[in-house]
Enzyme design. Sequence first.
Site, PDB file in Angstrom:
ATOM      1  N   SER A  11       0.820  -1.211   0.000  1.00 42.59           N
ATOM      2  CA  SER A  11       0.000   0.000   0.000  1.00 42.59           C
ATOM      3  C   SER A  11       0.854   1.261   0.000  1.00 42.59           C
ATOM      4  O   SER A  11       1.608   1.505  -0.924  1.00 42.59           O
ATOM      5  CB  SER A  11      -0.967  -0.039   1.186  1.00 42.59           C
ATOM      6  OG  SER A  11      -1.915   0.989   1.097  1.00 42.59           O
TER       7      SER A  11
ATOM      8  N   ASP B  41      -3.018   6.454  -3.338  1.00 39.95           N
ATOM      9  CA  ASP B  41      -1.853   5.852  -2.701  1.00 39.95           C
ATOM     10  C   ASP B  41      -1.302   4.747  -3.608  1.00 39.95           C
ATOM     11  O   ASP B  41      -1.728   4.592  -4.752  1.00 39.95           O
ATOM     12  CB  ASP B  41      -2.190   5.338  -1.302  1.00 39.95           C
ATOM     13  CG  ASP B  41      -3.152   4.157  -1.317  1.00 39.95           C
ATOM     14  OD1 ASP B  41      -3.865   3.974  -2.320  1.00 39.95           O
ATOM     15  OD2 ASP B  41      -3.191   3.412  -0.319  1.00 39.95           O
TER      16      ASP B  41
ATOM     17  N   ASP C  71      -1.484   1.501  -3.974  1.00 42.41           N
ATOM     18  CA  ASP C  71      -2.341   0.497  -4.602  1.00 42.41           C
ATOM     19  C   ASP C  71      -3.725   1.046  -4.919  1.00 42.41           C
ATOM     20  O   ASP C  71      -4.644   0.297  -5.233  1.00 42.41           O
ATOM     21  CB  ASP C  71      -2.435  -0.767  -3.746  1.00 42.41           C
ATOM     22  CG  ASP C  71      -3.130  -0.546  -2.413  1.00 42.41           C
ATOM     23  OD1 ASP C  71      -3.029   0.577  -1.861  1.00 42.41           O
ATOM     24  OD2 ASP C  71      -3.771  -1.480  -1.910  1.00 42.41           O
TER      25      ASP C  71
ATOM     26  N   ASP D  37      -6.244   2.164  -3.333  1.00 41.73           N
ATOM     27  CA  ASP D  37      -7.485   1.908  -2.595  1.00 41.73           C
ATOM     28  C   ASP D  37      -7.906   3.130  -1.788  1.00 41.73           C
ATOM     29  O   ASP D  37      -9.050   3.221  -1.343  1.00 41.73           O
ATOM     30  CB  ASP D  37      -7.384   0.661  -1.709  1.00 41.73           C
ATOM     31  CG  ASP D  37      -6.354   0.764  -0.600  1.00 41.73           C
ATOM     32  OD1 ASP D  37      -5.536   1.706  -0.608  1.00 41.73           O
ATOM     33  OD2 ASP D  37      -6.356  -0.126   0.277  1.00 41.73           O
TER      34      ASP D  37
END
Length: 457
Positions: free
Chosen positions: A101, A238, A240, A242
Amino acid sequence: MDEISFGTDGWRATLDTFTDERVRIVGQGVADYLIEEGYDDPVFVGYDARETSEGFADSLAEVLAGNGFDVLLPERDCPTPLVAYAIVDRGLSGALMITASHNPPEYNGVKFIPSDGAPALPGVTDAVAAYLAEPDLLPEDERGRIETVDIVTPHFERARELVDADLSGLTVVHDAMHGSGRGVTDELLRSAGAEVVAIRDERDPDFGGTPPEPSAENLEPLVEAVEKHDADLGVANDGDADRVAFVTPDRGHLDENLFYAAAYDYLLESGSGPAIRTVSTTFLIDRIAEAHGEEVFETAVGFKWVAHAMAEHDALIGGEESGGFSIRGHVREKDGVLMGLLGAAAAADESMDERVDRLLDDHGDIVSDKISLDCPDSEKARVIDDLDDALPERVADRDIAEVVTLDGFKLLLEDGSWLLVRPSGTEPKMRIYTEAGSQARADALLAAGRELVEPLI
């Protein structure tokens, strides 16, 4: 296997610990869990833009196929929410996602997403952890197939169904932060008619030297680009994708609490339903809900709890102050790609700054802030126990009206402000959050929180 701490958000570690051998052990644990639970549909394996992620994904695919599962891989590194949607869209057994992440590049991670596409609850991750084992693969002729599929187009189609907006005439700057949202969020915005300027949109496993965390201090390039291109809005994801963050012409970085309020307000123009928020998220959501005759349900911090409550209460929207949101009709996983489109749609309807100004005029000013104090993981439970005995009757010259213990201690004060103390779930820190009507009042509350907690650590 002692090095693998497979918790409610999977397992993250630095690359000296996060090794291929251990990733394969996680893959075997997920395979055994799925077999034991009776799942036999294909499994998806996704990965983010980190240098090591694709190789780890290939290893997971090999282990899952070696246990008889057909495995689907993306065409390139991809956002986590697209993987979550693919599970539901294709009727899969679940997915494994290789991502750390927003963590720095020296980290990587893996998490399991169950068949409903929502974050795994503790009962599931505990069961997976119990199955962790060295891989035990079937003979070659009994193994599953591994194939590559497009997961971007189905997600785009669903996003456009959920947010049916014409963004013609809107100029948006998208900041991918060199992560997996590049070529995805910006293309979704273009498909809705927006003029999009993309920055930090090249794959860079080092993320340009800045962790892919869309915090105010990391979004100065986006602030500058919005000003340079006279844009209506800036959108950042961010690593990834999400999570989402926004920049506006007047405010620069828009506090995620204020975006949540704006998004809920926009959705209520054409729909109805309750909102879900965590204990660390603004009460402005409650004020907006009350004005529309709606309810708000509070959860512990962590989107898994938000997702669970969204299903339970048929919520219109669910979110948290860290920038994770989803909406009714979509997979119950935070989706920074979809929310980028929703934020742009709201801005096309009414400028984001004007909408936020109106909401604050109608419902009162709010200032949200937080600090972190170093605290070893081994001491967190003791600190919370000691805090229970140390709670005062007044904080920053105001009486405590109520104490909420859903996640740590949230002190609701007589003037409507609040102070929350809770242990971080991802770092060796205690978090102190506050919300008040002014920055001066918020500063006073954070100082009082520090004075209360520091002696206990």
